[in-house]
Design an enzyme around this catalytic site. Sequence first.
Site, PDB file in Angstrom:
ATOM      1  N   GLY A 110       0.823  -1.192   0.000  1.00 43.34           N
ATOM      2  CA  GLY A 110       0.000   0.000   0.000  1.00 43.34           C
ATOM      3  C   GLY A 110       0.867   1.255   0.000  1.00 43.34           C
ATOM      4  CB  CYS A 111       0.170   4.734  -1.025  1.00 42.26           C
ATOM      5  SG  CYS A 111      -1.481   4.922  -0.315  1.00 42.26           S
ATOM      6  CE1 TYR A 112      -1.279   8.168   4.128  1.00 43.89           C
ATOM      7  CE2 TYR A 112      -3.172   6.730   3.821  1.00 43.89           C
ATOM      8  CZ  TYR A 112      -2.638   8.004   3.920  1.00 43.89           C
ATOM      9  OH  TYR A 112      -3.461   9.098   3.821  1.00 43.89           O
TER      10      TYR A 112
END
Length: 334
Positions: free
Chosen positions: A145-147
């Site tokens: 995921g991005c985070y």
Amino acid sequence: MIRASIVGATGYTGAELVKLLLTHPNMEISGLFAREEANLIDLYPAFDGVFDQKIEPIDTKVIAQKSDIVFLALPHKTSMEVAKPLLEAGVKIVDLSADYRLELENYEAFYTTHTDQEHLKDAVYGLPEIWRTSIEKANLVANPGCYPTATLLALIPFLPYIDPNYPIMIDAKSGVSGAGKKCSQKTHFVSIDENIFAYSPIVHRHSIEIKEKIEKIAKNKFDINFVPHLLPLSRGMLVSCYLLLNEPIDPMEVLRDFYADEAFVRIKDEPVDVKSVAGTHFCDIFAKANGKSLFISSAIDNLLRGASSQALANANIMMGIDEAAGLPKIAYIP
């Protein structure tokens, strides 16, 4: 040329993959697919005169015939339904959803029932700086995921020095594109313009992804408090981590030693910003200590390093070509 298909080509990450593959020296787009038929230039007029290809409805038999590798830019649950028959047909997959990122217990606690447990156990988590050797041998890579990407790259070098008796605080901020194409009350212009707010504090699904991965590496338990915020930006992500160390260290020396051989992690002498990484595959990191207290800040492009360019880096590794092939290096400046 390596034949690459994009399934979920109508969304932002799918469109970013189209842009990346159009200039890739070793890959060509062999097919665009989505849940409904569409024309790419109707959805994204910027492709007019550049690349005009019809988006076909998802048919796994057709996709398998056309592809050496497939990028799945689909929502969770839908993605594993498409991945399973493709894997059985011998196609390599980079999955941008959450379907193969987590251990079964964590996935089902935070998402839904997993319907492809057979392939879940073989999936490799696709953070190249940490799991590159495993990615090389993988048929299925779960794109982070991005985070978690921005957070893990910031935290992992310091895991040997973190005091696990104190919580790790993660303050994360993302541009609106991270919420996807579908508009909501929170992403509506009048809600986000000149505004900033937290959402899903502490309980956001990416918190378990961060926790699972750092505990797997450190072989220790950590209390993770993750709070994401939405910024009035199209793209970009800034993550700030606050934690307590076992002993004083030179954090910049730790970062430089850990990432000495990594071309796409830049260690900065001043606090990082999103503008310097927007449009690139770079992750910029800065850290500063006050005795045993440590502040770490990282910045990425949420659509690229947090999704599409990282997926491409994983695909490059899986196919045995230069990891850096086709990865963007020039930021959108000014």
